[in-house]
Design an enzyme around this catalytic site. Structure first.
Site, PDB file in Angstrom:
ATOM      1  N   GLU A 177      31.143  16.454 -71.579  1.00 51.88           N
ATOM      2  CA  GLU A 177      30.325  15.668 -70.658  1.00 51.88           C
ATOM      3  C   GLU A 177      31.151  14.602 -69.949  1.00 51.88           C
ATOM      4  O   GLU A 177      30.959  14.331 -68.756  1.00 51.88           O
ATOM      5  CB  GLU A 177      29.162  15.024 -71.411  1.00 51.88           C
ATOM      6  CG  GLU A 177      28.174  16.008 -72.005  1.00 51.88           C
ATOM      7  CD  GLU A 177      28.518  16.438 -73.432  1.00 51.88           C
ATOM      8  OE1 GLU A 177      27.605  16.817 -74.167  1.00 51.88           O
ATOM      9  OE2 GLU A 177      29.723  16.389 -73.800  1.00 51.88           O
ATOM     10  N   ALA A 227      44.912  47.043 -89.661  1.00 52.54           N
ATOM     11  CA  ALA A 227      45.221  48.207 -88.824  1.00 52.54           C
ATOM     12  C   ALA A 227      45.266  49.433 -89.718  1.00 52.54           C
ATOM     13  O   ALA A 227      45.776  49.389 -90.839  1.00 52.54           O
ATOM     14  CB  ALA A 227      46.559  48.012 -88.117  1.00 52.54           C
ATOM     15  N   THR A 249      51.473  41.325 -99.612  1.00 57.05           N
ATOM     16  CA  THR A 249      51.800  41.358 -98.182  1.00 57.05           C
ATOM     17  C   THR A 249      53.064  40.566 -97.901  1.00 57.05           C
ATOM     18  O   THR A 249      53.939  41.006 -97.142  1.00 57.05           O
ATOM     19  CB  THR A 249      50.626  40.805 -97.354  1.00 57.05           C
ATOM     20  OG1 THR A 249      49.511  41.688 -97.468  1.00 57.05           O
ATOM     21  CG2 THR A 249      51.002  40.671 -95.880  1.00 57.05           C
ATOM     22  N   LEU A 295      53.583  35.297 -89.714  1.00 55.76           N
ATOM     23  CA  LEU A 295      52.211  34.786 -89.584  1.00 55.76           C
ATOM     24  C   LEU A 295      52.102  33.692 -88.526  1.00 55.76           C
ATOM     25  O   LEU A 295      51.426  32.690 -88.706  1.00 55.76           O
ATOM     26  CB  LEU A 295      51.696  34.272 -90.938  1.00 55.76           C
ATOM     27  CG  LEU A 295      51.760  35.265 -92.106  1.00 55.76           C
ATOM     28  CD1 LEU A 295      51.231  34.634 -93.390  1.00 55.76           C
ATOM     29  CD2 LEU A 295      50.985  36.543 -91.782  1.00 55.76           C
ATOM     30  N   GLU A 316      44.349  38.619 -93.113  1.00 56.81           N
ATOM     31  CA  GLU A 316      45.211  39.726 -92.698  1.00 56.81           C
ATOM     32  C   GLU A 316      45.923  40.340 -93.896  1.00 56.81           C
ATOM     33  O   GLU A 316      46.926  41.033 -93.737  1.00 56.81           O
ATOM     34  CB  GLU A 316      46.241  39.240 -91.673  1.00 56.81           C
ATOM     35  CG  GLU A 316      45.726  39.164 -90.258  1.00 56.81           C
ATOM     36  CD  GLU A 316      46.840  39.113 -89.235  1.00 56.81           C
ATOM     37  OE1 GLU A 316      47.898  39.742 -89.460  1.00 56.81           O
ATOM     38  OE2 GLU A 316      46.675  38.439 -88.207  1.00 56.81           O
ATOM     39  N   GLY A 375      46.589  42.566 -97.488  1.00 61.84           N
ATOM     40  CA  GLY A 375      46.497  43.988 -97.777  1.00 61.84           C
ATOM     41  C   GLY A 375      45.127  44.364 -98.308  1.00 61.84           C
ATOM     42  O   GLY A 375      44.231  43.519 -98.436  1.00 61.84           O
ATOM     43  N   THR A 386      43.498  42.182-101.225  1.00 60.51           N
ATOM     44  CA  THR A 386      42.981  40.869-100.819  1.00 60.51           C
ATOM     45  C   THR A 386      41.712  41.020-100.000  1.00 60.51           C
ATOM     46  O   THR A 386      40.699  40.341-100.243  1.00 60.51           O
ATOM     47  CB  THR A 386      44.051  40.114-100.006  1.00 60.51           C
ATOM     48  OG1 THR A 386      45.203  39.907-100.825  1.00 60.51           O
ATOM     49  CG2 THR A 386      43.521  38.759 -99.535  1.00 60.51           C
TER      50      THR A 386
END
Length: 349
Positions: free
Chosen positions: A56, A162, A204, A212, A286, A288, A291
């Site tokens: 605003e 993926a 991972t 990351l 992200e 494996g 997790t």
């Protein structure tokens, strides 16, 4: 154009403005605002950075000097109820009242207990006409992280992985497998930049040694969260490079070394509560399959994004299977397709 159609179009513009703050305003909500005089937009702004002016304020300040005298006869559009309390900045309701504006159109109420209707009531008491719930569902969807945080008392949780066309995420020996291509990888880095944190597990980090970060786009890096229950990570991993804030979740020690903190927590629920207490509005998982499966089993997720490759490998380590979910849509990215899902318990998508 009738009044309702005009309100809908102007609110959609507010949402487009608000979205430009994604990744920069957390733990605040995404807010866009417009001032419209006789169908003409004379001011527009959005909340750009946490701790700085709200939408605003930026909207009012964008009005050119030759249009300032028109504000009092204009309509203010804003996708979220204006705040009515002192935080990092003064209440936006005071600015609106002072401007002399006579009508405010609001997309949705602010669920924050410090606001939640009080902003609207203050404006009404000042004699300002209020129109509510314009594109209400879309306004909640844009701020689904904020609404989840305020109403469910936890961060908004996104699962991402993926998988190959035949449903595998790794080779049979669990070794690294290149699945997605450049377009989807770049999109993944954009996703990371939009969330407060990214969480992966011990395997991972050991197998893939990920950075990351968001090196494929120009944006902020998320906080890295590593779930290393037994505190056995080798110190030569990329997550210890000191380039961004990192939290190691474990059951052994608590300490801080430069940009890395070791925090003692023992369950997924404890992790989520810790992140909520530290004002983490959202995080993306992200990790494996092991997790990710813990979040699926606990039904602690809101959104899932699966990058589906056109590659087949015949055998390997199987991808996770969602439960209690609804398919939203797909988005082709080169030879890959991104599939979007929501948890059926999520009311904001």
């Amino acid at each position: 154009m009738n009044e309702l159609t005009s309100d809908l179009n102007n609110m959609m513009q507010c949402l487009l403005l608000a979205s430009q703050g994604q990744g920069y305003v957390s733990p605040n909500p995404l807010v866009g605002a417009m001032i419209v005089y006789n169908g003409e937009m004379i001011g527009a702004g959005y909340h750009q950075q946490y701790g700085t002016a709200h939408a605003e304020v930026n909207c009012m300040e964008s009005v050119q000097p030759n249009h300032v005298d028109k504000i009092k006869d204009s309509v203010l559009y804003v996708n979220l109820e204006p705040c009515n309390h002192h935080g990092k900045t003064p209440p936006c309701t005071d600015l609106i009242i002072k401007s002399g504006i006579k009508k405010v159109v609001i997309g949705s109420r602010d669920p924050n207990i410090l606001v939640n209707g009080s902003g609207i009531e203050k404006l009404k008491e000042a004699g300002i006409e209020i129109v509510e719930n314009i594109l209400h569902e879309q306004c909640q969807a844009v701020n689904r992280r904020f609404f989840t945080y305020q109403q469910k008392k936890r961060p908004y949780i996104i699962l991402k992985w993926a998988e190959t066309a035949d449903g595998f995420v790794a080779n049979e020996d669990k070794s690294t497998l290149s699945i997605s291509e450049d377009a989807a990888n770049k999109m993944n880095h954009t996703w990371r930049s939009q969330e407060d944190a990214i969480l992966v597990g011990f395997n991972t980090v050991c197998i893939d040694n990920p950075q990351l970060n968001v090196r494929h786009v120009a944006a902020r890096n998320p906080v890295r969260i590593i779930w290393d229950a037994e505190n056995k990570l080798p110190n030569d991993r990329n997550v210890f490079d000191g380039t961004q804030a990192t939290i190691i979740i474990n059951s052994q020690i608590e300490k801080i070394e430069k940009s890395t903190a070791w925090v003692k927590l023992n369950s997924i629920e404890e992790i989520i509560f810790y992140l909520y207490e530290h004002k983490t509005l959202s995080f993306i998982v992200e990790g494996g399959p092991k997790t990710i499966q813990q979040f699926i089993d606990a039904n602690l997720w809101d959104e899932a994004r699966i990058i589906k490759s056109n590659k087949n490998i015949g055998k390997g380590y199987a991808a996770n299977q969602l439960s209690n979910h609804t398919f939203l849509y797909d988005d082709p990215k080169g030879n890959d397709t991104i599939l979007y899902y929501k948890n059926n318990n999520n009311m904001y998508l």
